[in-house]
Design an enzyme around this catalytic site. Structure first.
Site, PDB file in Angstrom:
ATOM      1  N   LYS A 163      62.939 -14.757 -32.255  1.00 49.91           N
ATOM      2  CA  LYS A 163      62.110 -14.351 -31.117  1.00 49.91           C
ATOM      3  C   LYS A 163      60.710 -14.943 -31.244  1.00 49.91           C
ATOM      4  O   LYS A 163      60.140 -15.447 -30.281  1.00 49.91           O
ATOM      5  CB  LYS A 163      62.042 -12.820 -31.020  1.00 49.91           C
ATOM      6  CG  LYS A 163      61.552 -12.351 -29.665  1.00 49.91           C
ATOM      7  CD  LYS A 163      61.327 -10.884 -29.611  1.00 49.91           C
ATOM      8  CE  LYS A 163      59.862 -10.613 -29.931  1.00 49.91           C
ATOM      9  NZ  LYS A 163      59.533  -9.190 -29.959  1.00 49.91           N
ATOM     10  N   ASP A 181      63.175  -9.744 -25.815  1.00 42.62           N
ATOM     11  CA  ASP A 181      62.687  -8.503 -26.415  1.00 42.62           C
ATOM     12  C   ASP A 181      63.458  -7.353 -25.767  1.00 42.62           C
ATOM     13  O   ASP A 181      64.417  -7.578 -25.023  1.00 42.62           O
ATOM     14  CB  ASP A 181      61.161  -8.374 -26.226  1.00 42.62           C
ATOM     15  CG  ASP A 181      60.805  -8.102 -24.762  1.00 42.62           C
ATOM     16  OD1 ASP A 181      61.686  -8.242 -23.887  1.00 42.62           O
ATOM     17  OD2 ASP A 181      59.648  -7.748 -24.498  1.00 42.62           O
TER      18      ASP A 181
END
Ligand code: SF4
Length: 253
Positions: A163, A181
């Site tokens: 991420k 997310d």
């Protein structure tokens, strides 16, 4: 007179049992299959995806992330600090930290103990302070003090995962990556735009369906949509830009 035809009987009991089992099996499977098919929402058509992102773009042509940063290095640190924390909470701590340490060299000069003090309002701060120092050391030792531009190199930094790499590649270097997310994960699944059981599955699904012309900003549009409209507990479907396209059976419009 019509000719009467008879089906020839099964050749043996075993064959007969098999035939009955087969017919029972398919009879039992049919209603279930039909139900599942009826319940499964239809995937989005390319035209619908295009329409949804056109609306996001019209409403917010230049969406911005909410993590405050001054350069690629402070962006990297902010993303590492944001794991299991809110952007607002991270910004509160990093405003003062980045004022005194906006490069890996300055962060090392500050030292782990002081970094810890600056970020102690953020969850897991001890571990995160250790990672910020370690990643700063590695940036200086292996990358000339610069944030590297490849996914593998970013992911090799302490505290940085997929991420982090996606956010840095997208925001600092303009790559068409999709950071997933909690908000993007929920929106991808709820709308059925890109359903998946893991963030990676949703990431790859979104990359597959979103046209390239929207990919630079798609990550921010989806985060902002999840954060302010498609809320986890009480989605605001009545003001949602894409409520006619969304496939969520529980949407309130
Ligand atoms: S209609 Fe409701 S559930 Fe669907 S995307 Fe919009 S806010 Fe989320």
């Amino acid at each position: 007179m019509a000719k009467i035809t008879r089906k020839s009987p099964p050749k043996s009991r075993a064959t007969a049992r098999k035939a009955i089992k087969k017919s029972r099996g398919s009879a039992a499977a049919r209603p279930g299959q039909a139900q599942a098919a009826a319940k499964k929402p239809k995937p989005w058509t390319p035209a619908e995806v295009y329409e949804a992102f056109s609306r996001f773009r019209k409403a917010n042509p230049e969406p911005k992330g909410e993590l405050e940063h001054l350069n690629p290095y402070t962006l990297l640190v902010a993303v590492v600090l944001s794991a299991q924390a809110t952007d607002a909470g991270v910004n509160k701590a990093t405003r003062a930290l980045f004022a005194v340490a906006d490069t890996p060299q300055r962060m090392l000069a500050l030292g782990e103990e002081k970094v810890r003090d600056y970020i102690k309002t953020i969850g897991l701060y001890r571990n995160k302070a250790r990672n910020v120092i370690a990643l700063s050391e590695k940036l200086i030792a292996e990358f000339g003090g610069e944030v590297p531009k490849s996914r593998a190199e970013i992911e090799s930094l302490p505290g940085a995962g997929r991420k982090t790499a996606n956010v840095v590649l997208n925001m600092a270097f303009g790559e068409h990556t999709m950071a997933v997310d909690t908000h993007v994960f929920r929106v991808g699944n709820r709308t059925v735009l890109a359903p998946g059981t893991t963030p990676l599955e949703v990431e790859l699904g979104l990359e597959r369906v979103i046209p390239p012309e929207f990919m630079l900003h798609a990550h921010h549009w989806l985060i902002l949509h999840g954060r302010y409209t498609c809320l986890a507990r009480k989605p605001r479907c009545e003001v949602c830009l894409i409520n006619d396209l969304c496939r969520w059976p529980e949407k309130t419009v």
